[in-house]
Design a protein around this motif. Structure first.
Motif, PDB file in Angstrom:
ATOM      1  N   UNK A  99       0.980  -1.037  -0.196  1.00 16.16           N
ATOM      2  CA  UNK A  99       0.045  -0.046  -0.049  1.00 16.16           C
ATOM      3  C   UNK A  99       0.829   1.116  -0.104  1.00 16.16           C
ATOM      4  N   UNK A 100       0.630   2.066  -0.986  1.00 15.11           N
ATOM      5  CA  UNK A 100       1.620   3.301  -1.077  1.00 15.11           C
ATOM      6  C   UNK A 100       0.930   4.694  -0.506  1.00 15.11           C
ATOM      7  N   UNK A 101       1.795   5.260   0.446  1.00 17.74           N
ATOM      8  CA  UNK A 101       1.155   6.535   0.964  1.00 17.74           C
ATOM      9  C   UNK A 101       1.056   7.505   0.188  1.00 17.74           C
ATOM     10  N   UNK A 102       0.061   8.589   0.386  1.00 13.52           N
ATOM     11  CA  UNK A 102      -1.082   8.240   1.409  1.00 13.52           C
ATOM     12  C   UNK A 102      -1.990   7.155   0.921  1.00 13.52           C
ATOM     13  N   UNK A 103      -2.643   6.829   1.787  1.00 12.43           N
ATOM     14  CA  UNK A 103      -3.793   5.810   1.597  1.00 12.43           C
ATOM     15  C   UNK A 103      -4.924   5.902   2.599  1.00 12.43           C
ATOM     16  N   UNK A 104      -6.022   5.535   1.941  1.00 13.71           N
ATOM     17  CA  UNK A 104      -7.248   5.695   2.831  1.00 13.71           C
ATOM     18  C   UNK A 104      -7.361   4.602   3.802  1.00 13.71           C
ATOM     19  N   UNK A 105      -7.523   4.950   4.917  1.00 10.23           N
ATOM     20  CA  UNK A 105      -7.593   4.055   6.191  1.00 10.23           C
ATOM     21  C   UNK A 105      -8.665   3.139   5.896  1.00 10.23           C
ATOM     22  N   UNK A 106      -9.748   3.076   5.254  1.00  7.97           N
ATOM     23  CA  UNK A 106     -10.670   2.257   4.746  1.00  7.97           C
ATOM     24  C   UNK A 106     -10.095   1.142   4.138  1.00  7.97           C
ATOM     25  N   UNK A 107      -9.258   1.727   2.854  1.00  6.15           N
ATOM     26  CA  UNK A 107      -8.704   0.657   1.999  1.00  6.15           C
ATOM     27  C   UNK A 107      -7.683  -0.214   3.093  1.00  6.15           C
TER      28      UNK A 107
END
Length: 221
Positions: A99-107
């Motif tokens: 997972x690449x930042x920035x990412x969705x917390x939901x994801x």
């Protein structure tokens, strides 16, 4: 389920830990690759959230070392980098997702749950013990077709018992998997949650094995 977050951005690590704890996970946090490798090697975790850019050992080296030691705990890698090469390198070292930042917390939560569902033993999205159903994906519990409302921590305790249905699970094991390593309270807190589960789920499901722990069984009658 017990998770380890290895992330040197302390604000992000704290935010993730708070969110995942509210989801019912027991979460430990360390901030260096060296501490992450040590903690992952010593602790019984269900999943690791591992940043790539870390002081000490980077995430690639931590992941490679765990895999070389035969540790198959699912690993979700995080990085501020972007590009196919970085993703390929992370996966080549043995990571399960990226997972690449920035990412969705939901994801992130969705990825965590997907990895946990794909785990080996106990990875079924729904666990059934007699007329008890534990839906791990939706985090719902029902008995005899009637839904039972549980708190996040009650669900965590029940889920751990359900993954080992029929086996005796000690109080220490429940604490280890449902509370974080920094918990220094009364270990008898487990009895409080077992009592609450019995009250909500009804009799016959959770059996006390004196001096050993608890066993989740299919109730009779």
């Amino acid at each position: 389920m017990r998770l380890l977050i290895v992330e040197d951005e302390r604000r992000l690590a704290r935010s993730l830990a708070q969110g995942l704890t509210a989801e019912g996970f027991a979460v430990d946090v360390v901030h260096t690759g060296t501490d992450g490798l040590h903690r992952a090697s010593e602790g019984a975790y269900d999943l690791l959230i591992l940043d790539i850019m870390l002081p000490g050992l980077n995430g690639y080296r931590v992941c490679a070392a765990l895999r070389a030691a035969g540790d198959e705990t699912p690993i979700l890698m995080l990085t501020a980098k972007d590009g196919e090469y970085d993703e390929a390198e992370g996966l080549d070292t043995g990571a399960d997702d990226y997972l690449t930042k920035p990412f969705s917390y939901v994801v992130l939560v969705a990825r965590v749950r997907a990895l946990l569902r794909r785990r080996g033993r106990g990875a079924a999205p729904e666990l059934r013990v007699g007329d008890l159903a534990v839906d791990r994906a939706a985090r719902r519990v029902s008995r005899g077709g009637s839904e039972v409302a549980l708190t996040a921590k009650e669900f965590a305790v029940l889920e751990h018992l359900a993954t080992r249905a029929g086996e005796v699970v000690s109080k220490a094991e429940i604490l280890e998997h449902s509370w974080d390593f920094a918990y220094e309270g009364d270990p008898n807190i487990v009895e409080v949650y077992i009592s609450a589960l019995r009250r909500k789920l009804g009799p016959g499901l959770i059996v006390t094995v004196r001096g050993a722990g608890y066993r989740l069984v299919a109730a009779h009658g």
